[in-house]
Motif scaffolding. Structure first.
Motif, PDB file in Angstrom:
ATOM      1  N   ASN A  83       4.548   7.140  95.489  1.00 53.39           N
ATOM      2  CA  ASN A  83       5.596   6.705  94.566  1.00 53.39           C
ATOM      3  C   ASN A  83       5.225   7.008  93.120  1.00 53.39           C
ATOM      4  O   ASN A  83       5.879   6.524  92.197  1.00 53.39           O
ATOM      5  CB  ASN A  83       5.863   5.205  94.737  1.00 53.39           C
ATOM      6  CG  ASN A  83       6.807   4.920  95.891  1.00 53.39           C
ATOM      7  OD1 ASN A  83       7.762   5.666  96.108  1.00 53.39           O
ATOM      8  ND2 ASN A  83       6.524   3.870  96.639  1.00 53.39           N
ATOM      9  N   GLY A  84       4.146   7.779  92.929  1.00 52.24           N
ATOM     10  CA  GLY A  84       3.715   8.106  91.575  1.00 52.24           C
ATOM     11  C   GLY A  84       4.751   8.917  90.818  1.00 52.24           C
ATOM     12  O   GLY A  84       5.419   9.777  91.382  1.00 52.24           O
ATOM     13  N   ILE A 100       6.952  17.499  85.361  1.00 51.76           N
ATOM     14  CA  ILE A 100       6.925  18.918  85.705  1.00 51.76           C
ATOM     15  C   ILE A 100       7.059  19.733  84.428  1.00 51.76           C
ATOM     16  O   ILE A 100       8.007  19.574  83.662  1.00 51.76           O
ATOM     17  CB  ILE A 100       8.077  19.272  86.667  1.00 51.76           C
ATOM     18  CG1 ILE A 100       8.045  18.354  87.897  1.00 51.76           C
ATOM     19  CG2 ILE A 100       8.000  20.733  87.090  1.00 51.76           C
ATOM     20  CD1 ILE A 100       9.265  18.483  88.785  1.00 51.76           C
ATOM     21  N   TYR A 101       6.094  20.618  84.208  1.00 51.91           N
ATOM     22  CA  TYR A 101       6.113  21.507  83.051  1.00 51.91           C
ATOM     23  C   TYR A 101       6.557  22.899  83.501  1.00 51.91           C
ATOM     24  O   TYR A 101       6.241  23.342  84.604  1.00 51.91           O
ATOM     25  CB  TYR A 101       4.721  21.616  82.422  1.00 51.91           C
ATOM     26  CG  TYR A 101       4.148  20.317  81.922  1.00 51.91           C
ATOM     27  CD1 TYR A 101       4.339  19.902  80.613  1.00 51.91           C
ATOM     28  CD2 TYR A 101       3.390  19.497  82.769  1.00 51.91           C
ATOM     29  CE1 TYR A 101       3.807  18.716  80.147  1.00 51.91           C
ATOM     30  CE2 TYR A 101       2.848  18.307  82.316  1.00 51.91           C
ATOM     31  CZ  TYR A 101       3.058  17.916  81.006  1.00 51.91           C
ATOM     32  OH  TYR A 101       2.528  16.744  80.558  1.00 51.91           O
ATOM     33  N   GLY A 102       7.238  23.604  82.611  1.00 49.19           N
ATOM     34  CA  GLY A 102       7.623  24.970  82.922  1.00 49.19           C
ATOM     35  C   GLY A 102       8.721  25.461  82.007  1.00 49.19           C
ATOM     36  O   GLY A 102       9.453  24.663  81.408  1.00 49.19           O
ATOM     37  N   GLU A 103       8.823  26.773  81.892  1.00 46.47           N
ATOM     38  CA  GLU A 103       9.855  27.370  81.045  1.00 46.47           C
ATOM     39  C   GLU A 103      11.240  27.155  81.644  1.00 46.47           C
ATOM     40  O   GLU A 103      11.385  26.868  82.836  1.00 46.47           O
ATOM     41  CB  GLU A 103       9.579  28.874  80.879  1.00 46.47           C
ATOM     42  CG  GLU A 103       8.271  29.197  80.192  1.00 46.47           C
ATOM     43  CD  GLU A 103       8.018  30.690  80.108  1.00 46.47           C
ATOM     44  OE1 GLU A 103       8.905  31.473  80.530  1.00 46.47           O
ATOM     45  OE2 GLU A 103       6.938  31.079  79.646  1.00 46.47           O
ATOM     46  N   ALA A 110      10.273  13.609  85.990  1.00 47.52           N
ATOM     47  CA  ALA A 110      10.732  14.178  84.728  1.00 47.52           C
ATOM     48  C   ALA A 110      10.283  15.628  84.611  1.00 47.52           C
ATOM     49  O   ALA A 110       9.349  16.063  85.290  1.00 47.52           O
ATOM     50  CB  ALA A 110      10.206  13.371  83.546  1.00 47.52           C
ATOM     51  N   ALA A 111      10.973  16.387  83.779  1.00 43.50           N
ATOM     52  CA  ALA A 111      10.622  17.793  83.566  1.00 43.50           C
ATOM     53  C   ALA A 111      10.853  18.145  82.107  1.00 43.50           C
ATOM     54  O   ALA A 111      11.688  17.546  81.424  1.00 43.50           O
ATOM     55  CB  ALA A 111      11.453  18.705  84.472  1.00 43.50           C
ATOM     56  N   PHE A 130       4.855   9.128  77.467  1.00 38.21           N
ATOM     57  CA  PHE A 130       4.196  10.305  78.042  1.00 38.21           C
ATOM     58  C   PHE A 130       3.212   9.902  79.132  1.00 38.21           C
ATOM     59  O   PHE A 130       3.198  10.474  80.218  1.00 38.21           O
ATOM     60  CB  PHE A 130       3.481  11.081  76.934  1.00 38.21           C
ATOM     61  CG  PHE A 130       2.601  12.190  77.440  1.00 38.21           C
ATOM     62  CD1 PHE A 130       3.140  13.377  77.915  1.00 38.21           C
ATOM     63  CD2 PHE A 130       1.214  12.037  77.452  1.00 38.21           C
ATOM     64  CE1 PHE A 130       2.324  14.397  78.389  1.00 38.21           C
ATOM     65  CE2 PHE A 130       0.388  13.050  77.916  1.00 38.21           C
ATOM     66  CZ  PHE A 130       0.951  14.238  78.382  1.00 38.21           C
ATOM     67  N   TYR A 131       2.409   8.872  78.855  1.00 46.45           N
ATOM     68  CA  TYR A 131       1.416   8.448  79.849  1.00 46.45           C
ATOM     69  C   TYR A 131       2.060   7.771  81.053  1.00 46.45           C
ATOM     70  O   TYR A 131       1.516   7.825  82.160  1.00 46.45           O
ATOM     71  CB  TYR A 131       0.375   7.543  79.204  1.00 46.45           C
ATOM     72  CG  TYR A 131      -0.548   8.307  78.276  1.00 46.45           C
ATOM     73  CD1 TYR A 131      -1.306   9.372  78.754  1.00 46.45           C
ATOM     74  CD2 TYR A 131      -0.622   7.991  76.925  1.00 46.45           C
ATOM     75  CE1 TYR A 131      -2.139  10.086  77.909  1.00 46.45           C
ATOM     76  CE2 TYR A 131      -1.461   8.707  76.064  1.00 46.45           C
ATOM     77  CZ  TYR A 131      -2.206   9.754  76.569  1.00 46.45           C
ATOM     78  OH  TYR A 131      -3.018  10.478  75.728  1.00 46.45           O
ATOM     79  N   ARG A 132       3.231   7.136  80.858  1.00 45.56           N
ATOM     80  CA  ARG A 132       3.953   6.565  82.009  1.00 45.56           C
ATOM     81  C   ARG A 132       4.487   7.674  82.912  1.00 45.56           C
ATOM     82  O   ARG A 132       4.473   7.538  84.133  1.00 45.56           O
ATOM     83  CB  ARG A 132       5.125   5.705  81.534  1.00 45.56           C
ATOM     84  CG  ARG A 132       4.794   4.530  80.681  1.00 45.56           C
ATOM     85  CD  ARG A 132       3.926   3.483  81.339  1.00 45.56           C
ATOM     86  NE  ARG A 132       3.933   2.239  80.591  1.00 45.56           N
ATOM     87  CZ  ARG A 132       3.288   2.037  79.457  1.00 45.56           C
ATOM     88  NH1 ARG A 132       2.593   3.013  78.909  1.00 45.56           N
ATOM     89  NH2 ARG A 132       3.320   0.862  78.853  1.00 45.56           N
ATOM     90  N   LEU A 133       4.957   8.759  82.317  1.00 40.60           N
ATOM     91  CA  LEU A 133       5.572   9.834  83.101  1.00 40.60           C
ATOM     92  C   LEU A 133       4.553  10.796  83.683  1.00 40.60           C
ATOM     93  O   LEU A 133       4.761  11.374  84.754  1.00 40.60           O
ATOM     94  CB  LEU A 133       6.554  10.631  82.223  1.00 40.60           C
ATOM     95  CG  LEU A 133       7.780   9.877  81.705  1.00 40.60           C
ATOM     96  CD1 LEU A 133       8.555  10.768  80.729  1.00 40.60           C
ATOM     97  CD2 LEU A 133       8.687   9.449  82.854  1.00 40.60           C
ATOM     98  N   ASN A 134       3.447  10.976  82.992  1.00 39.31           N
ATOM     99  CA  ASN A 134       2.483  12.025  83.339  1.00 39.31           C
ATOM    100  C   ASN A 134       1.441  11.559  84.356  1.00 39.31           C
ATOM    101  O   ASN A 134       0.286  11.953  84.295  1.00 39.31           O
ATOM    102  CB  ASN A 134       1.788  12.523  82.060  1.00 39.31           C
ATOM    103  CG  ASN A 134       1.139  13.884  82.264  1.00 39.31           C
ATOM    104  OD1 ASN A 134       1.711  14.768  82.894  1.00 39.31           O
ATOM    105  ND2 ASN A 134      -0.062  14.054  81.730  1.00 39.31           N
ATOM    106  N   VAL A 135       1.872  10.725  85.312  1.00 34.91           N
ATOM    107  CA  VAL A 135       0.941  10.257  86.336  1.00 34.91           C
ATOM    108  C   VAL A 135       0.486  11.426  87.203  1.00 34.91           C
ATOM    109  O   VAL A 135      -0.698  11.599  87.495  1.00 34.91           O
ATOM    110  CB  VAL A 135       1.600   9.160  87.204  1.00 34.91           C
ATOM    111  CG1 VAL A 135       0.667   8.730  88.334  1.00 34.91           C
ATOM    112  CG2 VAL A 135       1.984   7.963  86.339  1.00 34.91           C
TER     113      VAL A 135
END
Length: 472
Positions: A165-166, A170-173, A285-286, A305-310
């Protein structure tokens, strides 16, 4: 909270039902005529309607047919469940109401216990139908195609992380396939049987983003006097499932603060509401931005950012996995071939080589658009050759292959291109220049238009004429 419309010509019944249902935390609107009911239904989002058969200006069954779209088995999207009520109930009327798509039939005098039970079940059926319709739309979406090392690693990461459930970032162009990764995560998660809801934060004006996320109650939305009196936001619609926030870096700091609080508490207040809505929603998120750089500039909250970037994911650009281009091209060729009634169109090896040579600033989305464009512009061709590709994609393999009378130029990646007319050369240059500016602006059309000195609508028309995707 759920919105119920009561339609009855007897004021005493409307008032008593409204009082009882208000105690049950329903949002109630009432109408005394068929015309008033139809007008309210056009302007608002209801989950259920209690509808009398006998109305002073028409037949309640005609109202039912209008609500259900004259097709009980395939009601229009968002249509409420309808419960018919009547003091002159007959078997014939009940049968006809059922055939028109009524959820149930209640006789007067109403039993409040039965009315509440039927209403609760009807609203549950409404939400289940909405979830099923959304799930059916999700099944039509594609999957991650490719056999490159980076794509295989991405699929392995999805398989490992999806059952948790983390939260995922998502990073990307733009156009690289971030949405497909999010959908794959949901499809392999423990929530796969529940709804997947997506919201492109960059596509929603700032004045509307809060109501899109959290919804509103009692006409508190930004749409003016003719707006519906209630709307479920994406957090509420995704309850039990997955919410995909695309281009999350484009949210304002004010909205970021509310999203942060919702993630921490798993509850929120819709605009205009006095009671909170509790949700169990997994957020994916992306972004196409460097969020750490945005934090340094003061444009993004570090705590959010830290909440989303698990669980961070990175989707590689198409230029870094060119070995996947033939697979993707054939997949899109099959998709659009079926769509346009040409299922047997092939693509030659030289055409595939030309596609692999191009640098694809618009990534997978641009490749998809190119394949569709080629099929549309060459309706009788059964085999796609290099000459059928857009001029910007075509590349020469040596001076000896240069067409006599052609005009050589040099693209942004250093490869030489050949154009037989000045118009072709100018269009190729304009397209390349606009794509580079869009890439510099992270796909934001408004910022690119401002940078190019164009009106946004003018840039959209120019992009459409040059075959550039107008979706961020």
């Amino acid at each position: 909270m759920n919105h119920v419309l009561i339609v009855d010509d007897e004021a005493d019944i409307r008032e008593s039902l409204e009082a009882i249902l208000n105690e049950e935390d329903y949002v109630i609107t009432t109408a005394g005529t068929a015309a008033e009911a139809l007008e309210l239904i056009r302007d608002a989002d209801y989950q259920a309607v209690l509808l009398d058969i006998w109305l002073p200006d028409g037949d309640g069954l005609d109202v039912l047919a209008a609500i259900r779209g004259d097709a009980s088995h395939t009601p229009r999207p968002g249509a409420p469940e309808v419960i018919m009520i009547s003091g002159h109930g007959t078997i014939e009327a009940a049968v006809r109401a059922t055939k028109l798509g009524a959820y149930d039939f209640l006789e007067k005098p109403l039993s409040m216990d039965r009315t509440l039970l039927v209403l609760r079940n009807a609203i549950q059926a409404h939400h289940l139908r909405e979830d099923n319709q959304e799930f059916a739309r999700q099944l039509t979406k594609g999957s991650i195609t490719g056999e490159s090392i980076s794509v295989k690693a991405l699929r392995q990461q999805i398989k490992l992380m999806a059952p948790t459930n983390g939260r995922v970032l998502i990073y990307g162009e733009s156009g690289a396939g971030k949405e497909l990764v999010a959908r794959s995560m949901h499809a392999e998660s423990l929530r796969r049987d529940r709804v997947f809801v997506e919201l492109n934060c960059a596509a929603i004006p700032e004045d509307f983003i809060e109501t899109e996320l959290f919804g509103y109650r009692h006409g508190a939305g930004p749409g003016g006097p003719n707006q519906p009196t209630e709307k479920r936001g994406t957090f509420e619609r995704a309850d039990g499932g997955t919410l995909f926030l695309d281009e999350v870096g484009d949210m304002s700091l004010k909205t970021q603060a509310k999203v942060l609080r919702t993630l921490d508490e798993q509850r929120f207040y819709p605009v205009g509401a006095s009671t909170p809505v509790h949700v169990d929603t997994r957020v994916i998120a992306a972004t196409n931005k460097d969020l750490e750089e945005e934090i340094a500039r003061g444009n993004f909250r570090e705590d959010l950012f830290y909440r989303l970037n698990v669980i961070p994911f990175f989707v590689p650009p198409l230029r870094d996995r060119k070995e996947d281009i033939p697979l993707l091209a054939r997949e899109f060729l099959s998709e659009f071939g079926q769509q346009y009634g040409r299922p047997h169109v092939e693509i030659s090896d030289p055409a595939l080589a030309a596609l692999k040579q191009y640098h694809w600033p618009g990534n997978v989305r641009e490749l998809r658009n190119v394949i569709e464009r080629v099929l549309i512009l060459n309706p009788k061709v059964q085999r796609i050759e290099s000459k059928h590709l857009p001029m910007l994609v075509q590349r020469t393999e040596g001076v000896s292959q240069r067409t006599e009378g052609s005009v050589p130029t040099r693209s942004s990646n250093g490869n030489r291109e050949e154009f037989s007319t000045l118009l072709q050369a100018r269009e190729a240059y304009e397209r390349d220049y606009i794509l580079k500016e869009l890439d510099r602006c992270h796909g934001n059309v408004s910022r690119a238009a401002e940078s190019l000195g164009l009106e946004r609508s003018h840039l959209y028309r120019k992009m459409k004429a040059l075959g550039i995707s107008t979706h961020d």
